[in-house]
Design a protein around this motif. Structure first.
Motif, PDB file in Angstrom:
ATOM      1  N   ALA A 189       0.842  -1.194   0.000  1.00 49.82           N
ATOM      2  CA  ALA A 189       0.000   0.000   0.000  1.00 49.82           C
ATOM      3  C   ALA A 189       0.877   1.245   0.000  1.00 49.82           C
ATOM      4  N   LYS A 190       0.499   2.218  -0.819  1.00 51.77           N
ATOM      5  CA  LYS A 190       1.226   3.478  -0.873  1.00 51.77           C
ATOM      6  C   LYS A 190       0.849   4.326   0.344  1.00 51.77           C
ATOM      7  N   ILE A 191       1.809   5.033   0.879  1.00 52.05           N
ATOM      8  CA  ILE A 191       1.556   5.888   2.044  1.00 52.05           C
ATOM      9  C   ILE A 191       2.159   7.259   1.765  1.00 52.05           C
ATOM     10  N   GLY A 192       1.289   8.249   1.570  1.00 50.79           N
ATOM     11  CA  GLY A 192       1.760   9.608   1.382  1.00 50.79           C
ATOM     12  C   GLY A 192       2.203   9.937  -0.031  1.00 50.79           C
ATOM     13  N   GLU A 193       1.924   9.053  -0.995  1.00 51.64           N
ATOM     14  CA  GLU A 193       2.288   9.347  -2.376  1.00 51.64           C
ATOM     15  C   GLU A 193       1.367  10.438  -2.922  1.00 51.64           C
ATOM     16  N   MET A 194       1.945  11.421  -3.606  1.00 49.99           N
ATOM     17  CA  MET A 194       1.154  12.508  -4.173  1.00 49.99           C
ATOM     18  C   MET A 194       0.355  12.004  -5.379  1.00 49.99           C
ATOM     19  N   ALA A 195      -0.886  12.513  -5.504  1.00 53.84           N
ATOM     20  CA  ALA A 195      -1.737  12.127  -6.616  1.00 53.84           C
ATOM     21  C   ALA A 195      -2.775  13.212  -6.859  1.00 53.84           C
ATOM     22  N   ASP A 252       1.437  19.535   4.829  1.00 53.03           N
ATOM     23  CA  ASP A 252       1.627  20.807   5.511  1.00 53.03           C
ATOM     24  C   ASP A 252       1.232  20.613   6.964  1.00 53.03           C
ATOM     25  N   LYS A 253       2.200  20.673   7.854  1.00 52.29           N
ATOM     26  CA  LYS A 253       1.947  20.403   9.265  1.00 52.29           C
ATOM     27  C   LYS A 253       0.963  21.394   9.870  1.00 52.29           C
ATOM     28  N   SER A 254       0.792  22.557   9.260  1.00 53.97           N
ATOM     29  CA  SER A 254      -0.119  23.570   9.799  1.00 53.97           C
ATOM     30  C   SER A 254      -1.571  23.329   9.387  1.00 53.97           C
ATOM     31  N   LYS A 255      -1.804  22.383   8.456  1.00 57.54           N
ATOM     32  CA  LYS A 255      -3.162  22.116   7.985  1.00 57.54           C
ATOM     33  C   LYS A 255      -3.650  20.766   8.510  1.00 57.54           C
ATOM     34  N   ILE A 256      -4.941  20.694   8.799  1.00 56.68           N
ATOM     35  CA  ILE A 256      -5.542  19.486   9.359  1.00 56.68           C
ATOM     36  C   ILE A 256      -5.880  18.515   8.228  1.00 56.68           C
ATOM     37  N   PRO A 257      -5.422  17.264   8.306  1.00 59.73           N
ATOM     38  CA  PRO A 257      -5.741  16.294   7.259  1.00 59.73           C
ATOM     39  C   PRO A 257      -7.189  15.801   7.375  1.00 59.73           C
ATOM     40  N   VAL A 258      -7.802  15.590   6.220  1.00 63.48           N
ATOM     41  CA  VAL A 258      -9.110  14.941   6.125  1.00 63.48           C
ATOM     42  C   VAL A 258      -8.929  13.721   5.221  1.00 63.48           C
ATOM     43  N   LEU A 259      -9.223  12.541   5.767  1.00 66.56           N
ATOM     44  CA  LEU A 259      -9.053  11.302   5.003  1.00 66.56           C
ATOM     45  C   LEU A 259     -10.413  10.805   4.533  1.00 66.56           C
ATOM     46  N   ASP A 306     -12.305  23.753   2.490  1.00 62.95           N
ATOM     47  CA  ASP A 306     -11.424  24.910   2.676  1.00 62.95           C
ATOM     48  C   ASP A 306      -9.974  24.424   2.689  1.00 62.95           C
ATOM     49  N   ARG A 307      -9.287  24.571   1.578  1.00 62.57           N
ATOM     50  CA  ARG A 307      -7.915  24.053   1.454  1.00 62.57           C
ATOM     51  C   ARG A 307      -6.900  24.959   2.140  1.00 62.57           C
ATOM     52  N   GLN A 308      -7.327  26.107   2.641  1.00 62.90           N
ATOM     53  CA  GLN A 308      -6.426  26.934   3.430  1.00 62.90           C
ATOM     54  C   GLN A 308      -6.260  26.370   4.834  1.00 62.90           C
ATOM     55  N   LYS A 309      -7.270  25.628   5.284  1.00 61.22           N
ATOM     56  CA  LYS A 309      -7.243  25.058   6.633  1.00 61.22           C
ATOM     57  C   LYS A 309      -7.006  23.553   6.632  1.00 61.22           C
ATOM     58  N   TYR A 310      -7.472  22.893   5.558  1.00 62.49           N
ATOM     59  CA  TYR A 310      -7.418  21.435   5.518  1.00 62.49           C
ATOM     60  C   TYR A 310      -6.591  20.935   4.345  1.00 62.49           C
ATOM     61  N   TYR A 340       4.392  11.284  10.037  1.00 60.34           N
ATOM     62  CA  TYR A 340       4.065  12.706   9.894  1.00 60.34           C
ATOM     63  C   TYR A 340       3.668  13.369  11.218  1.00 60.34           C
ATOM     64  N   ASP A 341       3.704  12.597  12.301  1.00 57.66           N
ATOM     65  CA  ASP A 341       3.389  13.143  13.630  1.00 57.66           C
ATOM     66  C   ASP A 341       2.029  13.848  13.622  1.00 57.66           C
ATOM     67  N   VAL A 342       1.026  13.147  13.121  1.00 54.89           N
ATOM     68  CA  VAL A 342      -0.325  13.702  13.019  1.00 54.89           C
ATOM     69  C   VAL A 342      -0.957  13.781  14.402  1.00 54.89           C
ATOM     70  N   LYS A 343      -1.536  14.931  14.715  1.00 59.01           N
ATOM     71  CA  LYS A 343      -2.193  15.133  16.009  1.00 59.01           C
ATOM     72  C   LYS A 343      -3.709  15.225  15.873  1.00 59.01           C
ATOM     73  N   THR A 344      -4.182  15.620  14.695  1.00 56.03           N
ATOM     74  CA  THR A 344      -5.615  15.798  14.462  1.00 56.03           C
ATOM     75  C   THR A 344      -5.950  15.296  13.060  1.00 56.03           C
ATOM     76  N   LEU A 345      -6.938  14.414  12.970  1.00 52.93           N
ATOM     77  CA  LEU A 345      -7.304  13.819  11.691  1.00 52.93           C
ATOM     78  C   LEU A 345      -8.816  13.606  11.658  1.00 52.93           C
ATOM     79  N   HIS A 346      -9.450  14.042  10.563  1.00 49.19           N
ATOM     80  CA  HIS A 346     -10.875  13.799  10.351  1.00 49.19           C
ATOM     81  C   HIS A 346     -11.049  12.648   9.363  1.00 49.19           C
ATOM     82  N   LEU A 347     -12.016  11.781   9.623  1.00 47.54           N
ATOM     83  CA  LEU A 347     -12.338  10.674   8.736  1.00 47.54           C
ATOM     84  C   LEU A 347     -13.718  10.889   8.125  1.00 47.54           C
TER      85      LEU A 347
END
Length: 434
Positions: A162-168, A205-212, A232-236, A267-274
């Motif tokens: 499985a790919k992890i973090g590959e850009m697409a 971007d460590k300053s933006k919250i990931p949404v999976l 909102d891609r400025q925040k997420y 990536y030391d993720v602290k906050t993630l939305h699913l």
């Protein structure tokens, strides 16, 4: 009926729900799909084996890494998984692997260092009994070739990992409808071609919250394009999980569990939305049940399910009863399956438990079109299944939209509900983690 949960084909059917019979399956999908599926199921049985593991350790909240090896002296590994906690654990391994090397990853770097407690055991031919592991840092028989080396660089598997973090981008071929169909009828081939994993649509971007985003059966990441366009891609930052939907849901939930643990470390993720659509909601809930048991959901800020069949899919049972070859996912989708019965519970004690449960927003659709439908539904999934009692009881917010199973993903109110729920959940998550 092919099981097209979460696909654009459902839109072309204009909401008509077709009852599954062997005749209809053969007419719609053709004999070739079942011939392919039969070969894929055989390959799946030959590739994967599941082991129940119990760690005899006092490290209740530590991280453990399970590595499959051909030999203790091997320079490569067959695969690895990451878990948190020493509760009973299910490890999915390569059937050709001969040894299981387990270590307590004390510094969370996904590398084994001398001094970290470990265990090396020969894997049994039959996986019917739990493997009892006792970790120790006083032994000297650790695999020398693994010391202080990144595990990702040591993988040597039969199929593409499985790919992890590959850009697409959403225009990538792994998100095509052809790839989605491949993942349903030829899931092992889908894996071999490298279509699976968690892909990043934005530079990390460590300053933006990931949404999976996690798609449904016969789906692909591209199904979420209408929603993603409104984020909102400025925040997420947007991540998408792409996977072969014909695989057993238990296997997919375990895979998601391992992928998120690896992402956390990398990536030391602290906050993630699913956010999950249709069957993806079952995979995600299965993952959440696992990670709660392992005390490893601290980074999950929220879970939003969209049109998910938490009560199962009746037509999946018809597939089990009448189809010439049974798709592995159908076994878990059937309303009376063990997987459905265990959703929203502790995976090992069977008790419902709110400990470390991320807030859940349950979104359902109720637009019924056509004259064939006899039950309230969104044209594909019944309301009874979307609004299963146990799911409602544990949901923090329940929201209905007058949309069918596919059109719901383009609804402006859905995007608004997501952003509002994320904002509320982030505030609570921040308060709970400080």
């Amino acid at each position: 009926m092919t099981f097209t949960l979460g696909t654009k084909e459902a839109a072309s059917m204009q909401g008509l729900k077709i009852i599954v019979t062997v005749t209809m399956i053969m007419l719609v999908t053709g004999c070739a799909n079942f011939r392919h599926l039969a070969k894929e199921v055989d390959m799946l049985d030959n590739i994967y084996v599941e082991y129940r593991v119990i760690i005899e350790s006092q490290h209740e909240t530590e991280s453990f890494v399970f590595i499959q090896l051909q030999e203790p002296s091997a320079n490569t590994i067959d695969g690895y998984e990451v878990v948190i906690g020493n509760q009973p654990i299910t490890v999915t391994g390569d059937s050709m692997s001969q040894y299981l090397f387990t270590f307590n990853d004390a510094n969370n770097d996904l590398r084994f260092q001398v001094g970290e407690a470990f265990s090396v055991i020969a894997l049994p031919e039959e996986a019917d009994k739990p493997l009892q592991l006792q970790l120790s840092n006083t032994q000297g028989n650790y695999p020398q070739a693994l010391v202080d080396r990144p595990l990702i660089n040591l993988l040597n598997v039969k199929f593409s990992p499985a790919k992890i973090g590959e850009m697409a981008t959403l225009a990538a071929p792994q998100f095509d409808r052809e790839s989605a169909n491949l993942g349903m009828w030829k899931p092992v081939t889908h894996l071999k071609q490298g279509n699976s994993g968690v892909f990043f649509l934005d530079d990390f971007d460590k300053s933006k919250i990931p949404v999976l985003f996690i798609h449904g059966m016969n789906g692909a990441a591209r199904d979420f394009e209408p929603i993603i366009a409104k984020v909102d891609r400025q925040k997420y930052q947007i991540w998408v999980m792409n996977y072969p939907s014909g695989l057993p849901l238990e296997l997919l939930a375990n895979g998601l569990n391992s992928l998120i643990k690896i992402i956390d470390y990398r990536y030391d993720v602290k906050t993630l939305h699913l956010v999950a659509h249709s069957m993806g909601g079952l995979v995600t809930q299965g993952y959440l049940d696992l990670c709660r048991n392992q005390l490893g959901c601290d980074d999950i800020a929220s879970f939003t399910s969209i049109s998910s069949p938490f009560g199962g899919v009746e037509s999946a049972q018809s597939g089990l009863d009448y189809a010439p070859v049974v798709m592995p996912a159908w076994r878990d989708l059937a309303p009376n399956s063990e997987f459905i019965a265990k959703l929203f519970t502790d995976r090992f004690t069977g008790h419902e438990d709110d400990f470390s449960r991320p807030p859940h927003q349950l979104i359902f659709g109720y637009r019924v079109s056509g004259i064939i439908n006899k039950k309230s539904s969104d044209g594909v999934i019944s309301l009874d299944s979307q609004l299963r009692d146990r799911a409602q009881q544990q949901a923090d917010r329940i929201y209905g939209l007058n949309e069918d199973h596919v059109s719901i993903l383009a609804n402006d109110n859905l995007a608004k509900a997501l952003h509002e729920f994320w904002q509320t959940s982030e505030q609570a998550h921040k308060a709970n983690t400080q």
